[in-house]
Structure formats: C-alpha cells, structure tokens
Design an enzyme around this catalytic site. Structure first.
Site, PDB file in Angstrom:
ATOM      1  N   GLU A 173      13.218 -14.797   0.731  1.00  0.00           N
ATOM      2  CA  GLU A 173      13.623 -15.859   1.664  1.00  0.00           C
ATOM      3  C   GLU A 173      12.670 -17.054   1.530  1.00  0.00           C
ATOM      4  O   GLU A 173      12.938 -18.135   2.047  1.00  0.00           O
ATOM      5  CB  GLU A 173      13.570 -15.353   3.122  1.00  0.00           C
ATOM      6  CG  GLU A 173      14.656 -14.338   3.471  1.00  0.00           C
ATOM      7  CD  GLU A 173      14.368 -13.613   4.801  1.00  0.00           C
ATOM      8  OE1 GLU A 173      13.479 -14.053   5.570  1.00  0.00           O
ATOM      9  OE2 GLU A 173      15.028 -12.579   5.048  1.00  0.00           O
ATOM     10  N   ASP A 190       0.829  -1.205   0.000  1.00  0.00           N
ATOM     11  CA  ASP A 190       0.000   0.000   0.000  1.00  0.00           C
ATOM     12  C   ASP A 190       0.866   1.258   0.000  1.00  0.00           C
ATOM     13  O   ASP A 190       1.830   1.348   0.771  1.00  0.00           O
ATOM     14  CB  ASP A 190      -0.878  -0.010   1.263  1.00  0.00           C
ATOM     15  CG  ASP A 190      -1.789   1.192   1.350  1.00  0.00           C
ATOM     16  OD1 ASP A 190      -2.753   1.250   0.571  1.00  0.00           O
ATOM     17  OD2 ASP A 190      -1.528   2.086   2.178  1.00  0.00           O
TER      18      ASP A 190
HETATM   19  C1  NOJ Z   1      -4.150   3.371  -0.750  1.00  0.00           C
HETATM   20  C2  NOJ Z   1      -5.360   2.511  -0.488  1.00  0.00           C
HETATM   21  O1  NOJ Z   1      -5.708   1.849  -1.681  1.00  0.00           O
HETATM   22  C3  NOJ Z   1      -6.443   3.436   0.018  1.00  0.00           C
HETATM   23  O2  NOJ Z   1      -7.701   2.808   0.074  1.00  0.00           O
HETATM   24  C4  NOJ Z   1      -6.029   3.973   1.354  1.00  0.00           C
HETATM   25  O3  NOJ Z   1      -6.962   4.923   1.800  1.00  0.00           O
HETATM   26  C5  NOJ Z   1      -4.644   4.636   1.271  1.00  0.00           C
HETATM   27  N1  NOJ Z   1      -3.702   3.892   0.503  1.00  0.00           N
HETATM   28  C6  NOJ Z   1      -4.062   4.812   2.640  1.00  0.00           C
HETATM   29  O4  NOJ Z   1      -3.665   3.557   3.157  1.00  0.00           O
END
Ligand code: NOJ
Length: 518
Positions: A251, A210
């Site tokens: 790993e 993310d």
């Molecule tokens: C990207 C994610 O896809 C989104 O849904 C989220 O709000 C932000 N990152 C923060 O984690």
C-alpha cells in the site's frame, strides 16, 4: 517528517544495491550512560554507517518490552521502550537517516507478544474475555501439555505453560514470557497489519519479519511425533498470510520485507519468495549450520539460483545476534580473522543483498562472557557484546560504547579492534569493508550483474559477476595455486599484505576480487 530518499530511475531496488546493516540497539552505542545502547547513541554514530555506505539500517526491536528476550517480547508494538528513548527520538533518527540516504527497517515480531502485553493480560484474565482467542489456549492431556511441541530454546523445554488462574495451557514457541498469538483468528491478523501501517505511516522503509514461519501452525495442534511435516510452523497457510502482509506493505511505495525463514531446505526457503507477492528477501537460517567448506557454500549459492531461475533475489548473512560471530565460529587453526575477512568479500561480491551485523565490519570475535554475567536463556551473549568504538586506554573500560558499566562484557582486545584504531589503519578489516562497500556502490556489475560459477580447483570457490569481475576464495588451510584468466587484474585482496599483480597463489582463507579484461 523529512521525505524518504528517492530510488534511482533504474533497477536494482535500494534493497538490492548495497548492504543492510543490522544494529542490535542494546549494544551499539549508549548516550545516557546506563550501560545499554539507545537511539540517541545510534544517532550520534551515523557517520559510521555513512562511511560504510549502507543502504539501510535494520534495528532489532526497540519497542516497549520487559526485556525477557531483550526486546523480542513486545508489550506495545507502537511505542519505543524508555531504555532506548522515545518515539520522537525514533522519528528524528529516521529523519536523519533519510537525509543521509539510509533507509530504516524495523524488526516486526508477529508470532508472539510479551506476557505483559495488554492483549495477553486480557486473554489470560478469563476464559470468556474477548481477547481469549487471540492466543493459543488448550486443555492439557493426561495432566501434561496439550501436545509434544517444544520451545525453540532448548533450556525452556515444552512450548506450553499452565496458567493456574484460568486452568488451561498457553502456547509459547520461545520463552514462557512470549505467548504465541493465534494467527488463525482474523482479528489478530488485522491487528498485526495495523501495526505495520502505524510504522509505514511514520516513514519506516521495511521490516524484518521475526520467526515468520511460526505464524502458520496446524490449526488442529497435532503433535509432531514422527510426522514428515512440522505441525508447529510453516503450515500451508503461511503463503496466504505472507501475501496478506505483502499487500499491506505494498500500500506504500518502495518498501521491503525480509523474513527470518527457518526452513528445512532451500526448496522450503524459496517457496517464501516465489510469485513476487510474498517476501522480497529471506534469511536462510540453514547458513547457521554451514561448515567452512567450499562445496557447502557453492551448493547454497548455486542451488538458490537453480531453484529460483533468477526470479528471486538472495539475501546473504554470515552473522547476526543469534549465532556465534564468524571470526569465532570458523576459528579452526586460528584462521577465524582471515575467514571473517573472506566472508566480507563474499557478502559484497555475491549476487544478493549483503546483511552486515554490527561489528562484522571490524571482524569482531565473540566476547568472553563469564558465568556470572550470562543473561540470555539461549547462550547468545557472546555475539551481543557492545561495540568497541575507542581504545579502552583512552576511553576507559566502556571502550567508547558507554561511560557506565556495559550490560555485557566488551570484547577482548578492544584496544586494537575498536573502530577508531581500525579507521586509522589501511590494512584493517574496517578499511577492507569500506573499500568493498565503495566498490559495490560504484560498480553496477557487483550490484545486479549475473553470476556464474567458475572452476579454479576444488578448494577454491570462484564466480564471475557480469563480464567485469571474478571473485575467488581459498577455503584450504594451505596456499593454493590458481590459474587465473589472462589479463585479470587485482582489484583487492583480503590479505592485507597482498598488493600489485594478480596472484598465482592464494593464501589460506584469502579472497580476491579481480577485474576481467574487456
Ligand atoms: C528470532 C530472533 O532473532 C531471536 O533473537 C529471538 O529470540 C526469537 N526470534 C524470538 O523472537
């Protein structure tokens, strides 16, 4: 725990062969009737994934969370939120998926935790706490925040909040409830690597990383001002950090990492993939802004090939939980449904990994969310509406998603768009997706075949896969004549009315796949 599915003897890898299906767990299927989807709901619908022949399922976060950002605010990286079930439910789900040959990819949120994570609670507790430096704390400037960085969510404004107790500001690239971890501190990096290992040990096959650009910032925290570089993300240290993550994942055999990469341009995106020691795959967020124009799609496809010289593998997605669904986003002139079908053909027929967002296989549009039911800070409720499984006339207002009150409204026309109705209709978008997935599974040329652009006129995007297939998409709002190679045979069209001969005219937003004579 059951064994992980074995990879075939030859390339391509599992994460190249077929689709990765994104589940937004809150909205997939609710087993306990509280109106929010859960792991047991998902486990009960694995047949749907098998019929779509998905290679892997990617779960948006299921970790312990106060849900300020619906799971992207994690309070414990190594447990499951009770709303979704238990760690044992997850283990069982992983085992069932593996038995079906479906890999499981988790969403790893490395840039920020919840403000209720014990690390942050300790960090904010006092300036002298050992965890203070695990987050980004600074004194303000002239009574305001330390620099000009702003949150990715417009409604939030500045990326800093003042903490009365300790008298300093802390950084949050998203909501104030999501404080940024300080990746310049090696202890943080090591702790987040351990989170990966925890899940790798539990047989998780990969991770979606993310907001990965955010884990590398200018350590001097200088304002962006009018600087050419972004100081708040994608700092030069990103590549070494990605290599560190990749070393951990390597790993373990046969795992995959796909990054959410918010790059300025394709050069930036490709720099995250180069060298074979960073990401396996990158989601190119520029796609969010891409207009329905063949030149825009062609540039995105061909420039990637040019820039990587075939050494990196593309990841294609046209919808996710952060952007309006394709059927709504591209609905000019009422063509959204046809365009969404054409995009499905593109996903399966382009060189690269298709990422399918739950409901995309049904051609779902966004749901209508009245103001009193808005819950997200950034306007993303419409694309997160629950999946309709059965017609409300039979299953009640929860459309087979829930027996309770769904946390977001169900999409309009669930009656005809739901899985059950589409499964019974050979002309449906679901039937089309299943055919595309089956074709891709059966045809090595659609998986690993090389790709060449083809000129069939300026409104048509066309390409070949190996010597075997030609794909063509009409981007025009009018029918367009095409001169196809002699002997090309129609394999499928996204126009449910089309059968038989290879077409001489493509309908508006029609996409076709043709087999070339050998
Ligand atoms: C990207 C994610 O896809 C989104 O849904 C989220 O709000 C932000 N990152 C923060 O984690």
């Amino acid at each position: 725990m059951g064994g992980r599915p074995a990879s075939g003897p030859a390339a391509p890898a599992w994460w190249q062969r077929g689709a990765v299906y994104q589940v937004y767990p809150r909205s997939f299927a609710d087993a306990d009737g509280d109106g929010v989807g859960d792991l047991r709901g998902l486990a009960a619908h694995l047949d749907h994934l098998s019929e779509l022949r998905v290679e892997a399922v990617w779960l948006s976060p299921i970790f312990t969370s106060p849900m300020a950002d619906y799971g992207y605010d994690v309070a414990n990286y190594c447990d499951v939120d009770p709303l979704f079930g238990t760690l044992e439910d997850l283990d069982r789900l992983v085992e069932s998926c593996h038995e079906r040959g479906i890999r499981v990819v988790l969403d790893w949120v490395p840039n920020h935790t919840s403000d209720r994570h014990p690390w942050f609670e300790a960090s904010r507790g006092s300036r002298d706490d050992a965890k203070r430096d695990w987050y980004v704390w600074r004194d303000g400037v002239d009574g305001g925040p330390p620099n000009d960085w702003v949150s990715a969510f417009e409604a939030v404004g500045p990326a800093w909040s003042f903490d009365e107790r300790s008298g300093q500001w802390y950084l949050h690239s998203f909501m104030a409830e999501q404080p940024d971890l300080n990746w310049d501190n090696p202890e943080v990096e090591a702790a987040m690597h351990d989170v990966l290992r925890f899940w790798l040990e539990r047989d998780i096959d990969g991770f979606r990383l993310d907001a990965i650009v955010k884990i590398a910032k200018d350590p001097l925290l200088r304002s962006n001002g009018s600087a050419a570089l972004r100081h708040h993300e994608s700092w030069g240290s990103i590549h070494e950090r990605l290599r560190g993550i990749r070393r951990v994942v390597d790993e373990y055999p046969d795992r995959m990492i796909v990054g959410e990469v918010d790059a300025w341009d394709l050069h930036g995106l490709v720099s995250f993939l180069k060298g074979g020691d960073q990401l396996h795959l990158a989601h190119n967020l520029l796609i969010k802004e891409m207009p329905w124009q063949p030149e825009a799609f062609a540039a995105s496809i061909e420039d990637f090939e040019e820039l990587t010289e075939g050494t990196a593998w593309p990841a294609w997605f046209f919808s996710n939980h952060d952007m309006s669904r394709a059927a709504s986003r591209f609905d000019e002139g009422g063509q959204g449904a046809a365009r969404a079908r054409a995009l499905l053909l593109m996903l399966y027929a382009l060189r690269g990994t298709p990422f399918i967002y739950q409901g995309e296989e049904l051609g779902l549009p966004d749901a209508v969310v009245p103001p009193e039911r808005v819950v997200d800070v950034d306007g993303r409720d419409p694309e997160r509406a629950p999946l309709p499984w059965r017609p409300p006339s039979e299953a009640g207002p929860g459309a087979g998603f829930t027996d309770g009150e769904p946390w977001l409204p169900i999409v309009d026309d669930a009656e005809s768009l739901c899985v059950a109705r589409q499964a019974a209709d050979a002309g449906s978008t679901l039937a089309l997706t299943r055919r595309l997935a089956a074709l891709r599974a059966a045809e090595p040329a659609l998986q690993g075949g090389d790709q060449r652009p083809c000129d069939l006129g300026h409104t048509v995007l066309a390409w070949t896969r190996g010597d075997a297939f030609l794909a063509a998409v009409n981007f025009a709002a009018e029918p367009v004549g095409v001169a196809l190679p002699e002997g090309a045979a129609l394999v499928l069209s996204t126009d449910p009315g089309r059968e038989g001969e290879a077409p001489v005219t493509l309908q508006p937003a029609e996409a076709v796949l043709l087999r070339l004579p050998s």
